[in-house]
Each structure stands twice: as C-alpha cells, then as structure tokens.
Design a protein around this motif. Structure first.
Motif, mmCIF file in Angstrom:
data_model
loop_
_atom_site.group_PDB
_atom_site.id
_atom_site.type_symbol
_atom_site.label_atom_id
_atom_site.label_comp_id
_atom_site.label_asym_id
_atom_site.label_seq_id
_atom_site.Cartn_x
_atom_site.Cartn_y
_atom_site.Cartn_z
ATOM 1 N N ILE A 1 0.873 -1.186 0.000
ATOM 2 C CA ILE A 1 0.000 0.000 0.000
ATOM 3 C C ILE A 1 0.903 1.226 0.000
ATOM 4 O O ILE A 1 1.797 1.356 0.846
ATOM 5 C CB ILE A 1 -0.928 0.028 1.229
ATOM 6 C CG1 ILE A 1 -1.925 -1.126 1.176
ATOM 7 C CG2 ILE A 1 -1.666 1.367 1.324
ATOM 8 C CD1 ILE A 1 -2.820 -1.220 2.414
ATOM 9 N N LEU A 2 0.694 2.106 -0.968
ATOM 10 C CA LEU A 2 1.409 3.381 -0.987
ATOM 11 C C LEU A 2 0.728 4.324 -0.003
ATOM 12 O O LEU A 2 -0.500 4.444 0.013
ATOM 13 C CB LEU A 2 1.398 3.998 -2.387
ATOM 14 C CG LEU A 2 1.996 3.160 -3.517
ATOM 15 C CD1 LEU A 2 1.979 3.965 -4.818
ATOM 16 C CD2 LEU A 2 3.410 2.716 -3.181
ATOM 17 N N SER A 3 1.519 4.986 0.816
ATOM 18 C CA SER A 3 0.971 5.843 1.875
ATOM 19 C C SER A 3 1.719 7.169 1.879
ATOM 20 O O SER A 3 2.914 7.243 1.563
ATOM 21 C CB SER A 3 1.133 5.146 3.241
ATOM 22 O OG SER A 3 0.886 6.050 4.300
ATOM 23 N N GLY A 4 1.020 8.229 2.248
ATOM 24 C CA GLY A 4 1.681 9.520 2.374
ATOM 25 C C GLY A 4 0.777 10.548 2.995
ATOM 26 O O GLY A 4 -0.448 10.400 3.004
ATOM 27 N N GLU A 5 1.411 11.588 3.542
ATOM 28 C CA GLU A 5 0.637 12.714 4.046
ATOM 29 C C GLU A 5 1.126 13.988 3.377
ATOM 30 O O GLU A 5 2.324 14.133 3.090
ATOM 31 C CB GLU A 5 0.695 12.806 5.578
ATOM 32 C CG GLU A 5 1.846 13.558 6.170
ATOM 33 C CD GLU A 5 3.107 12.735 6.358
ATOM 34 O OE1 GLU A 5 4.124 13.323 6.791
ATOM 35 O OE2 GLU A 5 3.079 11.517 6.071
ATOM 36 N N SER A 6 0.213 14.872 3.066
ATOM 37 C CA SER A 6 0.494 16.152 2.426
ATOM 38 C C SER A 6 1.200 15.934 1.085
ATOM 39 O O SER A 6 0.672 15.229 0.219
ATOM 40 C CB SER A 6 1.297 17.043 3.368
ATOM 41 O OG SER A 6 1.279 18.394 2.930
ATOM 42 N N SER A 7 2.388 16.478 0.889
ATOM 43 C CA SER A 7 3.077 16.254 -0.390
ATOM 44 C C SER A 7 3.374 14.779 -0.599
ATOM 45 O O SER A 7 3.392 14.291 -1.741
ATOM 46 C CB SER A 7 4.366 17.066 -0.446
ATOM 47 O OG SER A 7 5.212 16.749 0.649
ATOM 48 N N GLY A 8 3.618 14.052 0.492
ATOM 49 C CA GLY A 8 3.847 12.617 0.373
ATOM 50 C C GLY A 8 2.635 11.886 -0.170
ATOM 51 O O GLY A 8 2.767 10.888 -0.896
ATOM 52 N N PRO B 1 -3.869 15.394 1.082
ATOM 53 C CA PRO B 1 -2.926 15.408 -0.044
ATOM 54 C C PRO B 1 -2.683 16.795 -0.633
ATOM 55 O O PRO B 1 -3.596 17.613 -0.753
ATOM 56 C CB PRO B 1 -3.610 14.502 -1.068
ATOM 57 C CG PRO B 1 -5.073 14.595 -0.742
ATOM 58 C CD PRO B 1 -5.129 14.694 0.750
ATOM 59 N N PHE B 2 -1.427 17.042 -0.991
ATOM 60 C CA PHE B 2 -1.023 18.204 -1.787
ATOM 61 C C PHE B 2 -0.956 17.683 -3.210
ATOM 62 O O PHE B 2 0.049 17.134 -3.634
ATOM 63 C CB PHE B 2 0.327 18.714 -1.301
ATOM 64 C CG PHE B 2 0.794 20.005 -1.934
ATOM 65 C CD1 PHE B 2 -0.075 20.842 -2.618
ATOM 66 C CD2 PHE B 2 2.129 20.388 -1.832
ATOM 67 C CE1 PHE B 2 0.366 22.030 -3.186
ATOM 68 C CE2 PHE B 2 2.580 21.581 -2.392
ATOM 69 C CZ PHE B 2 1.707 22.398 -3.080
#
Length: 722
Positions: free
Chosen positions: A562-569, A596-597
């Motif tokens: 699972i690809l995960s990120g916060e904001s720019s991530g 998300p950004f």
C-alpha cells in the motif's frame, strides 16, 4: 478618548524621518496635535531611491498625497531580474496596471528627499522642531515627556519613538540591545539621466543578481534621475570608515564581471556612499504606558522586501487611528491596541526580508543555480507574483484598523485570533503555529528543514516498543519500522513523508509510521526521497518508483503493498501510482492519501479561502515549496499534480482531510475525480482539526482515522487472499 470640550490629544514624535513625518500627518489628520522633535538642523534625507508598494500607497492616498507622489516619482512597469554576469532573465514580475488592479494601488519609486518634502509640506507650521536632540524620556500617570540636550522638558499625552535603528527612546524603554550585521555592504548612488541615455534602462525595477551581490536599480525622477543600490560582501571593501565617498574603485571592482549594460550603468555613477546593512531581531513588546515605538525604532529590517518605509507608514496610520478611537478609555490602552495590530505583522515582514536577503545573496554556484530554478518555478506557478508578494502588498491598513486586532496575520501566516472549538484541536493548532522560530524562517529552506525536524522529533518521538532499522531499496535509503507486533501479517506500507517536497525525512516520520504499522499489523517502510530545491522534479518521483520496484524485487508482491503519504507525500503516492499505470506495471493494492497536496498550481479554492486560518501551511509557503519542486517543469504535469491526470484504473484510495485547512479542496477534488472515473474511494472528512491531523496521536479523530485505515487495509488484504 476626550470629550468635545476637552483639549485635543498631544503626541510627541521623536524623529522626523519618513515614519515620524507620516505619523505626524496621520495624527494631524485624526485631530491629534503633534510635536515632532528632530535632532538635525534641517529635514533632509540622505540616500537614494525609495520604493512605496501598494500597502504604503494606501496610507499616502488617505493623506491626500498619492497624486503628488505620482507626479514626483515613477510607477514601475515590472521587476525585471537578470543574471549579473550573463544578463539572462531570471524572474519577471509585472506591476503597473496589474498591481493596481490586484492590490488596489500601484507601486511608486521616488527620491527619498522628494518624499520628505511632500510629507513635511502638509504639516501645520510649528509642528516640527529641529536641533531638538532628545536625551531622555519619561512618563507618569497623566503625561509623557522628552528631555532635550538643552535641558528643556517637553510634555504631552503620549510619546512615540520614531528615531530609527539607533533609537534613544527604544534604549530608554528596553536598555541596550544588539544590532545585527548582515555582513553585507550597500553602495548607493544617483545618476543623472544624460549619463545613462545610451543604456536600455526602462521605467522598471531593473535588477541583477550575482554570487553574493545584487544591483537594485530604478528611476526615481522620470527622465531625470536614476537610483542604484549595490550590495556586496563585507570583505570586499576595506576602509577605516564607511562614509560619503567619491572613490568608486571598490564598487567597480566588485562588479568587474557584470554584463555590459549593468557595467555601463555603474561606470556612470560619479559619487556614492557606502553603509553596512544592519537590522534588529523582532522583539516581544515595544509599548510601555504612554510611550511606544514606530518604524525602524520598533522593527528595523533589511531592505530586500522594500518594506521599511511602508511598514512605518502602516504603523503611522494604525497609531493615529488607535489614539483617536473613542473606544479606548486611556492612552496606554490605545497604544497597546496599536502594538497588538502591528507587532505580529511587522515581525513577519522583518523575518521575510531576512529570508529574501539570504536567497538573493547566495554565493555557492550550486545554490545559485537552485535559487534561479526556484525563480523559474515561481513564474510558472505565480506569474504575476500575486502569492509571492501579497503578504506585504495585499494589505490596506486604512481598512484593517477597522477590523478586530485578532485578524492580523503573524509569523506563522495565521491570523492571531484564530481559535479551534475543542481543547485538543487547539493544542494541535498551537503546536503547528509555533513549530518554526523567527530564525528558522529567516534562514530559508535550510532553517525550515531544521525547524521541521525539531518539531516532529520533539513532539512525536518514536515509540519505545517499536523496532526500526535502516535499509536500502536499491539506491534509495529508507527506514523499516514495525509496531508492537513481532511478525508482519498485514500489508507492507511504503510511506512518503510530507513537507512540501522541501522539508521532512524518514527519521522524523517514524512515530506516525509506527502507529500505522501497529494498526495494520504490518510493516511500514518510510522512504528518504531526495528533497527540493537541490533535487527538483522528478527526483522525488524517481525515488518513489525505485523504492516500489526494489520492494517488489525483494519478494513482496504488489498485492501486499500500500502506498501511503501525508500532504506532499500523499500527492507523491498518487503520482507514483499514475506513473506505474502509465508504465504498464502491476499496481499496489491501495493508496492512503492524508491531506494530499495534489495540485501544485494552487488552484484549489480552499488555498485562498482558508489562507490565514491554517497554522500548518499557507498560500505563501505552498507557492514557494511548489516553485522549488517544479522549477523549470510544468506544474500541470499529472506526475507533479495528479489532479490533472487520468485517475481511472488506480487501486482503491483512502482519503482524509479536515475543513479549514488550505489543502482541503485538493483532497475533496481528488476524491470526486477518482470516484467519478470508477476508482473505489473511501473518504473521511472531519471538522475542527488541523492539517495532517493523524500526526497528532492525542487527537480523538486520529484514533478514529487510524482505525478506519486498519479496517480498510484488512479489506484489501482479504480481497487479495481470495
């Protein structure tokens, strides 16, 4: 503060520079009697040109002086910024009609002495006393006074120190405080028009930036007089004193490799003088009872936002309004209100000016190239510099003084009076609001990186029960972390940290990553992708894709990733999925996109709507970070801004965000566009929280969101197992 029959308020202003004279006019305009005390024998202003941006023009307009300024000076058509050695254009910013329409007023350039003449002309006779050197100030419950070198004492209802960076009044209030030296010297000169007639010097801001040095030049009297401000490193000038001088050999030597037009302009200077660039750090207060400060006495700043005079003008109008406001029952109360309206804003401008000095005086060739790339990005993302300059120019103090003092925007880019509904969300808001210090911001992206790491590692340390180790995913560094579990039974989360592609690291993301790993009973691999501006697009995306491919090569099937990120991530996670789809590769099982950004053009309505409310980020900071990342690339490329891509065929996406954050509509648009093309979207939009709220473990909504992610991940796992 006084009845109709009472005597009008009387205010002493110490100093008859631009700030003091503007304050005298503004006070006079509001019915306050003034006495201006000037230590010199006549009101003159040394120096060269001065720039008055729209925010200063609003004050001049209210005082009836805009027409005179327009006649005396020049309205520049643009800022045209070029490389000092090659003449290549680095950054172009239109002004003139564009600025007047956007900010409600144009910009003007004029000679400092012309502005002084215009200001003093409007004062009542006898308001200004020259050769009146103030040596001490004092006050009691009913008055304030200034003591002159002659022994004379002058008494009034209030006393304002407008006596510049060497302020006697400030020293009396606060004691001796150090001035800071920027290690930069500034040459100033004026050139008659006939000496530069052979050069192409239009009525613009004609600027050149070179390694460690700049030329800031413009017309100050149309067709008559041209102003030059040349900054150089301190070690390039050696003399016993920096005084008026006709010896310009040092100036010409510092710019010996300047391109022909710039060199020809410098050679046309006949006389000039040199000074050091000094400033003071913002202070925690400048008012005591009936005594306060204004302009450079309160907030001396470096000149690279062209705001020293403009901030003094704003001070002047706010001071006059507050002292004349019948809502205040005393002079001390009025002065406290004045400071509350001004100090947060001037602090932000002071620090912003220092950051600009650092940016334009880069000397290392690699950092110069990075800086110039950022300028190219700004022209793509912010072509009329609306978001770049709005924080100083898009402000009308003549209107702002009629609004609550809490509406003023301070250092964090947040209105001072913004509050949350719950104590938990207020705690998170306050943590974001104080995440970066003045020094962090003044040092540009270097300082922001250190501040962000300090903020995350101090407030969110890695849990003791978590286990982590550094790993290599091919050429990409990463950190693997497990929660309390000893075995990986759930998904492999490939996580990309936030930070606008400019700040953040795998190390500082481990606390959140550990909670994700624990909740999903899985493994979280946090990628240390390369950061802008040193590594602009596509560096981060290349690292994300390489990490994914190496994770698969290590034996982890795509169906368990699972690809995960916060904001720019989070934006990076979606962009990586788009790139994998375009390459025909097997896609991961899902994507977690927290706040998300996803649109680096910054066209989402919430970017403007919630600017000044979100303590984590704002339109200005997002603009600069986006520019550092895109540089010479187009921000509408779907692999930069996935909202411009074809989202069909992507795996299930979990999207979370909160109302009131500037990126709210990035999340909303992503959810709508993805579901509109058949992507399975699980949305979780909440109220009364902060940007990337899952970082804050103490928030109830964080617990709920992590639980939802865990349930969603289990569902994906069950599907893959069938």
């Amino acid at each position: 503060m006084s009845s109709v029959d009472a005597e009008p308020l009387h205010v002493i202003l110490v100093g008859a520079g631009i700030g003091g004279l503007t304050a005298a006019l503004a006070l006079q305009h509001h019915g306050v009697r003034v006495t201006v005390l000037e230590r010199t024998s006549q009101l003159t202003e040394s120096g060269a040109g001065i720039q008055i941006a729209a925010n200063g023009v609003h004050v001049m307009r209210a005082l009836g002086l805009e027409g005179d300024i327009a006649e005396a000076g020049v309205a520049p058509g643009s800022y045209d910024i070029r490389d000092l050695r090659t003449g290549r254009q680095l950054w172009y910013i239109p002004f003139e009609d564009v600025a007047a329409q956007r900010y409600g007023a144009p910009m003007y350039n004029l000679h400092r002495s012309d502005l002084i003449d215009l200001l003093k002309r409007g004062l009542r006779q006898g308001s200004v006393r020259t050769e009146a050197k103030v040596v001490a100030v004092g006050q009691d419950e009913s008055s304030a006074w200034a003591e002159l070198a002659t022994g004379e004492r002058i008494t009034a209802d209030a006393l304002i120190g407008a006596d510049g960076i060497h302020s006697v009044v400030r020293t009396q209030l606060r004691g001796d405080e150090p001035r800071q030296f920027s290690n930069i010297l500034m040459w100033r000169g004026l050139i008659p028009a006939d000496r530069v007639a052979h050069l192409d010097l239009p009525e613009n801001g004609n600027y050149w930036f070179g390694p460690g040095r700049t030329l800031i030049t413009y017309w100050v009297r149309p067709g008559e007089l041209y102003s030059v401000l040349a900054s150089v490193p301190v070690d390039e000038v050696s003399r016993e004193s920096w005084e008026d001088t006709g010896d310009l050999a040092g100036l010409l030597d510092s710019f010996k490799d300047a391109e022909p037009r710039a060199r020809g302009m410098l050679e046309a200077i006949e006389t000039g003088f040199i000074t050091g660039m000094f400033y003071r750090d913002p202070i925690d207060g400048w008012t005591s009872g009936r005594i306060s400060l204004l302009g450079d006495a309160a907030h001396p700043m470096v000149p690279f936002l062209a705001q020293g005079a403009c901030q003094s003008m704003e001070d002047a109008w706010a001071l006059a309004h507050c002292l004349a406001d019948p809502m205040h029952d005393s002079v001390p109360a009025a002065l406290q209100d004045y400071e509350a309206r001004r100090r947060p804003r001037t602090t932000r401008v002071q620090v912003g000016a220092r950051a600009m000095v650092k940016l334009v005086h880069e000397s290392d060739p690699e950092r110069v190239a990075v800086r110039d790339g950022r300028f190219q990005g700004l022209m793509r993302i912010d072509p009329i510099a609306e978001r770049t300059w709005a924080f100083v120019m898009d402000y009308d103090i003549t209107k702002a003084v009629r609004e609550p003092a809490g509406d003023v925007v301070g250092l964090s880019g947040t209105r001072e009076g913004v509050t949350m509904n719950r104590p938990e969300s207020q705690r998170a808001h306050d943590l974001w609001r104080t995440a970066f210090t003045q020094e962090d911001i003044a040092r540009g992206h270097d300082g922001l990186r250190e501040g962000y790491e300090r903020f995350l590692t101090t407030n969110f340390p890695t849990p003791a029960e978590a286990t982590s180790r550094s790993i290599e995913l091919g050429r990409v560094d990463a950190i693997e972390i497990l929660g309390a579990q000893s075995a990986v039974e759930g998904p492999h989360l490939l996580h990309f940290h936030g930070g606008g592609y400019v700040v953040g690291s795998a190390e500082s993301s481990l606390e959140y990553a550990a909670r994700l790993a624990s909740a999903t009973n899985g493994r979280c691999v946090v990628v240390d992708y390369r950061l802008a501006p040193e590594h602009p697009y596509p560096a981060a995306l290349d690292d994300a894709l390489h990490a994914y491919r190496m994770l698969r090569e290590s034996g982890v099937p795509a169906s368990q990733i699972i690809l995960s990120g916060e904001s720019s991530g989070a934006g990076l996670a979606v962009a990586a999925a788009l790139a994998l789809k375009g390459a025909g590769e097997q896609l991961p099982a899902g994507i977690i996109a927290i706040c998300p950004f996803a649109d680096l053009t910054l066209s989402s309505p919430s970017v403007a709507k919630f600017d000044g409310r979100d303590p984590a980020t704002n339109r200005d900071s997002l603009t600069n970070m986006a520019a550092m990342y895109v540089q010479t690339h187009e921000p509408t490329d779907p692999l930069v801004s996935p909202l411009y891509g074809d989202l069909s065929g992507l795996p299930p996406i979990f999207i979370a965000a909160t109302d009131g954050e500037v990126l709210y509509d990035d999340a909303r648009r992503l959810a709508e566009q993805a579901s509109g093309v058949g992507v399975e979207v699980t949305s979780h939009f909440i109220e009364d929280s902060v940007h990337v709220f899952p970082l804050f473990a103490f928030l109830p909504e964080t617990t709920e969101t992590i639980d939802r992610i865990a349930q969603w991940a289990r569902l994906l796992g069950d599907r893959a197992a069938r």
